[in-house]
Design a protein around this motif. Structure first.
Motif, PDB file in Angstrom:
ATOM      1  N   ILE A  23      31.101  50.505  47.719  1.00 24.55           N
ATOM      2  CA  ILE A  23      31.504  49.337  47.767  1.00 24.55           C
ATOM      3  C   ILE A  23      30.487  48.705  46.038  1.00 24.55           C
ATOM      4  O   ILE A  23      30.737  48.077  45.865  1.00 24.55           O
ATOM      5  N   ASN A  24      29.038  49.292  46.063  1.00 21.52           N
ATOM      6  CA  ASN A  24      28.868  49.287  44.879  1.00 21.52           C
ATOM      7  C   ASN A  24      30.046  49.417  43.557  1.00 21.52           C
ATOM      8  O   ASN A  24      29.933  48.230  42.520  1.00 21.52           O
ATOM      9  N   SER A  25      30.615  50.775  43.754  1.00 24.42           N
ATOM     10  CA  SER A  25      31.472  50.346  42.178  1.00 24.42           C
ATOM     11  C   SER A  25      32.704  49.186  42.836  1.00 24.42           C
ATOM     12  O   SER A  25      32.570  48.960  40.787  1.00 24.42           O
ATOM     13  N   ARG A  53      47.611  52.106  50.013  1.00 23.85           N
ATOM     14  CA  ARG A  53      46.012  51.574  50.869  1.00 23.85           C
ATOM     15  C   ARG A  53      45.380  50.745  49.693  1.00 23.85           C
ATOM     16  O   ARG A  53      45.987  50.294  48.561  1.00 23.85           O
ATOM     17  N   MET A  54      44.763  49.544  50.731  1.00 18.95           N
ATOM     18  CA  MET A  54      44.552  48.125  49.562  1.00 18.95           C
ATOM     19  C   MET A  54      42.933  48.360  50.353  1.00 18.95           C
ATOM     20  O   MET A  54      42.779  48.638  52.138  1.00 18.95           O
ATOM     21  N   LYS A  55      42.102  47.846  49.750  1.00 18.93           N
ATOM     22  CA  LYS A  55      40.885  47.676  50.095  1.00 18.93           C
ATOM     23  C   LYS A  55      40.437  45.995  49.790  1.00 18.93           C
ATOM     24  O   LYS A  55      40.758  45.611  48.799  1.00 18.93           O
ATOM     25  N   VAL A  65      30.910  42.560  52.450  1.00 17.70           N
ATOM     26  CA  VAL A  65      31.824  44.165  53.746  1.00 17.70           C
ATOM     27  C   VAL A  65      33.181  44.770  53.041  1.00 17.70           C
ATOM     28  O   VAL A  65      33.825  43.861  51.575  1.00 17.70           O
ATOM     29  N   LEU A  66      33.605  45.943  53.389  1.00 16.41           N
ATOM     30  CA  LEU A  66      34.708  46.461  52.518  1.00 16.41           C
ATOM     31  C   LEU A  66      35.952  46.650  53.864  1.00 16.41           C
ATOM     32  O   LEU A  66      35.057  46.802  55.088  1.00 16.41           O
TER      33      LEU A  66
END
Length: 117
Positions: A23-25, A53-55, A65-66
């Motif tokens: 999340i932070n990055s 993969r998708m974030k 929220v991730l």
């Protein structure tokens, strides 16, 4: 599955990212690389190099929220555009998550007529 508001802004980071990012990055990437505010009412989408993969990152009132979607046999059809940040609608994001190539979807052009004839 969670629902995305129809008026939600969506921004894709076109280039693949290091998927170890949390999340932070990702929030820092939104600020520094994409030039956007990670706290705005928007979803930010990222993909890995293999497009499996998708974030999705978004801020929801009290925290980030991730969401991660991982494909086992298929690949996401990531847009092939020149710009680093691609703006989409929530509907286009749903299409992308469902495996639809949004660059291949071409709507009818908008027509402006002066008279009937």
């Amino acid at each position: 599955m969670f629902r995305l508001a129809e008026d939600l802004r969506v921004y894709l980071h076109r280039d693949p990212i290091d998927f170890r990012c949390g999340i932070n990055s990702l929030a820092i990437l939104v600020e520094q690389s994409m030039g956007l505010n990670p706290f705005e009412r928007a979803a930010f989408a990222f993909c890995n190099r293999r497009r499996t993969r998708m974030k999705l990152l978004f801020f929801d009132r009290s925290g980030f929220v991730l969401v991660l979607k991982a494909l086992t046999e298929d690949k996401f059809r990531w847009p092939k555009r020149a710009e680093t940040v691609v703006a989409l609608t929530a509907e286009q994001l749903r299409w992308l998550l469902d495996g639809i190539d949004i660059d291949a979807m071409v709507p009818h052009p908008v027509r402006q007529y002066q008279f009937v004839g």
